[in-house]
Scaffold this motif. Structure first.
Motif: not given
Ligand code: ASP
Ligand code: MG
Length: 414
Positions: A41-42, A47, A74, A136, A150-153
């Motif tokens: 992730s970033a 993000t 990322e 992501f 969001r959270g796609g990693s």
């Molecule tokens: N960086 C993106 C986010 O904060 C993806 C991730 O963290 O998975 O949503």
């Protein structure tokens, strides 16, 4: 040879020290002879910061531009991790989502992966490298960069694990696994050693952090997902189909198993009620079809039985979608024949989740009793085979989680 896909969340790569920590952990795994593909992730809140930045130059940033911007977060972490690995003497290469073969549709901000072409990653693995992939993100057929939501990693990692037929996907985060409840709300929450995909899906959709789409993919492609902390070596939680496969008499069907696996909650729930619509066929369709077409995500729906041929329809949406949903509903009100639209923005949901609840009566009533004894009013109720959810006032939801955790004795373990 064992092939593992690792995923490291934003807090695990938040600064240079943490990136080095991750590099050392991967190096340790490489020393055992396993191959590793690491999805990152970033860094930290990158993000969020990029989203803020975009909104400070434009009121409504163009989705295509926003996705290309967000994808840079990322890229920073994946290149740094590859450098750190090389610095430790381990051959590594970073790849953007596009280079790693992640192909998506064109829904900017929530793109869906339709294909993973793993050829490049496989080539690098054959040449003995650790492959670090930017999570992501993906690319459309027109070579535009998209992000997966969001959270796609997590989804990137599981999709890669499926395409590479990896032995498992290991998701490293800042907590030690999946808990019976959010440990910040319930201090005595217990780590769950094993959980099945369905239960995890319910917990993920209702608060515990992991991208639901990643769990769905894992279930479909049967990728075991191990969730653990990148800051310790404590054992984490394994998400899988159980020892007997998807439909066999898995652990979760055993009689002596704890029936409630966990308590989930979700804040930011808003309720919309359309008052006094005619009680006749087609009204619900006339309401929810346009909402679906407008991309409004509707969750719990309750329709009361009619009084004098009219009825109230209530449904919940995420609070961030409330204004838009209300606009849609107001525009439909005349056509629906309703009298008014009423909203309650300050709600939350609390759920008990467990595969073991299937075919065992009494869970719902126990849940209602526990909430009643805590003086918590229930606004709406929904159930699935393995979940019972109540909509309550947001100000009471954490107390509800604590009471249910205690009431179902989840601190005691199986
Ligand atoms: N960086 C993106 C986010 O904060 C993806 C991730 O963290 O998975 O949503
Ligand atoms: Mg993040």
């Amino acid at each position: 040879m064992t092939l593992l896909v690792h995923k490291y969340g934003g807090s695990s790569v938040a600064d240079a020290q943490r990136i080095l920590n991750v590099a050392r952990r991967i190096a340790g795994v490489r020393d055992t002879g396993a191959q590793v593909v690491a999805v990152v992730s970033a860094m930290g809140d990158t993000t969020d910061d990029l989203i803020k930045l975009a909104h400070s130059v434009a009121a409504e940033p163009e989705p295509r531009e926003l996705d290309l911007l967000l994808s840079t977060g990322e890229l920073v972490s994946c290149t740094l991790l590859a450098m750190a690995l090389r610095g430790l003497g381990y051959d590594a290469i970073s790849l953007s989502g596009f280079q790693a073969g992640i192909r998506t549709d064109t829904t900017y901000g929530k793109a869906r992966i339709f294909q993973v072409d793993p050829a490049r990653v496989q080539k690098e693995l054959r040449e003995g490298r650790t492959v670090v992939v930017a999570g992501f993100q993906g690319m459309t057929e027109d070579m535009d960069i998209t992000t997966l939501g969001r959270g796609g990693s997590d989804t990137t990692a599981v999709a890669l694990a499926a395409a590479l037929k990896a032995d498992r996907c290991e998701v490293y985060t800042d907590v030690e696994g999946i808990y019976t409840a959010d440990p910040r709300v319930v201090p005595e929450a217990r780590k769950i050693p094993e959980i099945d995909y369905d239960e995890m899906l319910e917990l993920a959709s209702y608060g515990a952090k992991m991208h639901p789409r990643a769990i769905e993919l894992g279930a479909y492609y049967q990728v075991p997902i191990y969730v653990a902390s990148s800051f310790s070596d404590a054992p984490g939680t394994l998400i899988y189909h159980g020892p007997h496969g998807p439909r066999g008499p898995g652990e979760s069907a055993m009689e002596n198993r704890i029936k409630v696996t966990g308590i989930a909650y979700q804040t930011n729930v808003a309720k919309i009620t359309v008052r006094s619509v005619p009680d006749r066929p087609g009204v619900a369709a006339a309401l929810f079809e346009p909402l679906a077409a407008a991309g409004v995500n509707v969750d719990t729906i309750v329709q009361n039985t009619g009084v004098e041929r009219t009825t109230d329809i209530s449904f919940t949406v995420n609070r961030t979608e409330l204004a838009r949903a209300v606009r849609e509903v107001q525009a439909l009100l005349k056509k629906l024949g309703g009298t008014e639209v009423v909203t309650d923005p300050g709600l939350a949901s609390v759920s008990i989740v467990g595969s073991g609840m299937q075919n065992s009566p009494g869970y719902a009533s126990r849940m209602f009793r526990i909430l009643a004894d805590g003086n918590i009013n229930i606004d709406m109720i929904t159930t699935s085979e393995i979940r019972i959810s109540c909509i309550v006032q947001e100000s009471q939801v954490k107390e509800a989680v604590r009471l249910l955790h205690r009431g179902f004795h989840l601190e005691q373990g199986p």
